[in-house]
Design a protein around this motif. Structure first.
Motif, PDB file in Angstrom:
ATOM      1  N   THR A  70       0.816  -1.214   0.000  1.00  0.00           N
ATOM      2  CA  THR A  70       0.000   0.000   0.000  1.00  0.00           C
ATOM      3  C   THR A  70       0.853   1.269   0.000  1.00  0.00           C
ATOM      4  OG1 THR A  70      -0.144  -0.007   2.427  1.00  0.00           O
ATOM      5  CG2 THR A  70      -1.883  -1.163   1.209  1.00  0.00           C
ATOM      6  N   SER A  71       2.114   1.134  -0.386  1.00  0.00           N
ATOM      7  CA  SER A  71       2.980   2.312  -0.435  1.00  0.00           C
ATOM      8  C   SER A  71       2.483   3.291  -1.491  1.00  0.00           C
ATOM      9  CB  SER A  71       4.416   1.901  -0.754  1.00  0.00           C
ATOM     10  OG  SER A  71       4.506   1.386  -2.075  1.00  0.00           O
ATOM     11  N   ASP A  72       2.889   4.541  -1.352  1.00  0.00           N
ATOM     12  CA  ASP A  72       2.470   5.565  -2.310  1.00  0.00           C
ATOM     13  C   ASP A  72       2.861   5.186  -3.734  1.00  0.00           C
ATOM     14  OD1 ASP A  72       1.422   7.042  -0.241  1.00  0.00           O
ATOM     15  OD2 ASP A  72       3.123   8.416  -0.098  1.00  0.00           O
ATOM     16  N   GLU A  73       4.026   4.593  -3.886  1.00  0.00           N
ATOM     17  CA  GLU A  73       4.482   4.194  -5.217  1.00  0.00           C
ATOM     18  C   GLU A  73       3.590   3.103  -5.799  1.00  0.00           C
ATOM     19  OE1 GLU A  73       8.538   2.563  -7.450  1.00  0.00           O
ATOM     20  OE2 GLU A  73       8.469   2.723  -5.275  1.00  0.00           O
ATOM     21  N   ALA A  74       3.197   2.145  -4.965  1.00  0.00           N
ATOM     22  CA  ALA A  74       2.408   1.014  -5.454  1.00  0.00           C
ATOM     23  C   ALA A  74       1.004   1.427  -5.873  1.00  0.00           C
ATOM     24  CB  ALA A  74       2.334  -0.068  -4.384  1.00  0.00           C
ATOM     25  N   GLY A  85      -0.101   0.493 -12.593  1.00  0.00           N
ATOM     26  CA  GLY A  85       0.898  -0.529 -12.887  1.00  0.00           C
ATOM     27  C   GLY A  85       0.579  -1.858 -12.242  1.00  0.00           C
ATOM     28  N   THR A  86       0.142  -1.836 -10.993  1.00  0.00           N
ATOM     29  CA  THR A  86      -0.194  -3.072 -10.285  1.00  0.00           C
ATOM     30  C   THR A  86      -1.415  -3.736 -10.893  1.00  0.00           C
ATOM     31  OG1 THR A  86       0.722  -2.157  -8.234  1.00  0.00           O
ATOM     32  CG2 THR A  86      -0.752  -4.044  -8.032  1.00  0.00           C
ATOM     33  N   VAL A  87      -2.432  -2.948 -11.184  1.00  0.00           N
ATOM     34  CA  VAL A  87      -3.668  -3.513 -11.750  1.00  0.00           C
ATOM     35  C   VAL A  87      -3.403  -4.139 -13.116  1.00  0.00           C
ATOM     36  CG1 VAL A  87      -5.984  -2.957 -12.581  1.00  0.00           C
ATOM     37  CG2 VAL A  87      -5.161  -1.968 -10.442  1.00  0.00           C
ATOM     38  N   LEU A  88      -2.615  -3.475 -13.953  1.00  0.00           N
ATOM     39  CA  LEU A  88      -2.307  -4.020 -15.273  1.00  0.00           C
ATOM     40  C   LEU A  88      -1.504  -5.307 -15.146  1.00  0.00           C
ATOM     41  CD1 LEU A  88      -2.339  -3.786 -18.358  1.00  0.00           C
ATOM     42  CD2 LEU A  88      -0.354  -2.257 -18.195  1.00  0.00           C
ATOM     43  N   HIS A  89      -0.537  -5.332 -14.246  1.00  0.00           N
ATOM     44  CA  HIS A  89       0.261  -6.538 -14.035  1.00  0.00           C
ATOM     45  C   HIS A  89      -0.617  -7.692 -13.577  1.00  0.00           C
ATOM     46  CE1 HIS A  89       3.550  -9.145 -12.783  1.00  0.00           C
ATOM     47  NE2 HIS A  89       2.981  -9.238 -11.592  1.00  0.00           N
ATOM     48  N   GLN A  90      -1.509  -7.444 -12.642  1.00  0.00           N
ATOM     49  CA  GLN A  90      -2.358  -8.519 -12.113  1.00  0.00           C
ATOM     50  C   GLN A  90      -3.387  -8.979 -13.138  1.00  0.00           C
ATOM     51  OE1 GLN A  90      -1.657  -7.080  -7.487  1.00  0.00           O
ATOM     52  NE2 GLN A  90      -3.685  -6.801  -8.385  1.00  0.00           N
ATOM     53  N   LEU A  91      -3.834  -8.080 -14.011  1.00  0.00           N
ATOM     54  CA  LEU A  91      -4.707  -8.487 -15.111  1.00  0.00           C
ATOM     55  C   LEU A  91      -3.984  -9.477 -16.011  1.00  0.00           C
ATOM     56  CD1 LEU A  91      -7.244  -8.161 -16.942  1.00  0.00           C
ATOM     57  CD2 LEU A  91      -6.072  -6.207 -17.993  1.00  0.00           C
TER      58      LEU A  91
END
Length: 297
Positions: A70-74, A85-91
């Motif tokens: 939950t870091s600001d970067e994430a 970035g995280t959502v696209l990777h997990q998709l």
């Protein structure tokens, strides 16, 4: 009850506890004693409980790895999408898992609404225009990057229909034509995504508490000519007298018996090859967990 049995060997059970599509630390509800983002993380817990409570499954199961960073970067908002970035990777991870299994049907226990994009896109790649999508949800989920709300869950159906962030759409093996999508139980007609939904031509049927409404759904399915059906159920569509473990709008939602009747009738009218349960937000259990952490147990 339906022509797809969720424990059958040809069905994949996909556990996808994604929470990042719900933008903002207070996106789910009130949890004053919890740390920032704890309410969003309730979507991470919900799918595990759905799996625990469900009938035994004889077929394959796949677990999409979901970050709890939950870091600001994430969770940075990029190009109008929170935690892009995280959502696209997990998709992409979810699509790879489903494609490797190559199931005939997929049952998804998910976090927020965007978990349906991967399995439904896979099913569209298998069945083409023979697949219709029933989106049972209080919200349209047809927003676009640049709207006031940046959570990808609000853009999930538009993305599935081929509109939105180009990199997300390029990641999909197939999209679903808007003419093959029906909203059921839509309540939030003030949502910014409504204008996009209407422009795209996605049809709607209201809260279905009468046989006439059920007939309209069956008639719509017949007009599509599709024999296969994927059903997305956002649990916030349910009336809180029947289910309070989501972010529903009190006692004006869909009653659980009506939802079950619709699924039953659709199972007779076509083959259900996709079913998603999303937006289970067990806030009371998180509150209990916080209490347990503070007790000498």
């Amino acid at each position: 009850m339906t022509s797809m049995h969720p424990s059958g060997p040809g069905s994949l059970r996909l556990i996808f506890p994604q929470w990042q599509g719900a933008a903002g630390a207070a996106a789910v509800g009130s949890l004053p004693a919890g740390p920032p983002h704890q309410t969003q993380l309730s979507y991470h817990l919900g799918p595990a409980l759905l799996e625990l409570l469900s009938p035994e499954h004889d077929g394959p199961a796949a677990y999409v790895p979901v970050s709890i960073d939950t870091s600001d970067e994430a969770v940075e908002t990029v190009d109008g999408i929170y935690a892009r970035g995280t959502v696209l990777h997990q998709l992409r991870e979810a699509l790879a898992l489903v494609s490797e299994t190559a199931p005939d049907s997929v049952v998804t226990f998910g976090g927020e609404c965007s978990v349906s994009v991967a399995p439904f896109s896979y099913l569209a790649s298998q069945y083409g225009t023979d697949l219709a999508v029933l989106w049972v949800d209080a919200h349209p989920d047809t927003g676009l990057p640049g709207d006031s709300y940046t959570g990808f869950r609000s853009m999930s159906l538009a993305t599935l229909a081929g509109e939105g962030d180009a990199e997300f759409i390029d990641a999909l093996p197939a999209v679903v034509p808007p003419s093959n999508i029906l909203h059921v139980g839509l309540q939030d007609w003030q949502d910014p995504g409504i204008a996009n939904k209407q422009r795209m031509g996605i049809a709607s049927v209201g809260i279905t508490d009468t046989p006439e409404d059920t007939r309209r759904i069956v008639d719509w399915l017949a007009l599509t000519g599709a024999a296969k059906l994927a059903v997305h159920v956002d649990l916030d569509v349910l009336d809180r007298r029947d289910f309070s473990g989501s972010t529903g709008n009190g006692t004006r939602g869909m009653r659980a018996p009506d939802l079950l009747r619709i699924i039953d009738v659709l199972g007779d009218a076509g083959e259900i090859v996709g079913l998603t349960l999303a937006q289970h937000a067990p806030l009371e259990l998180l509150r209990l967990g916080g209490l347990l952490r503070d007790l000498p147990v």
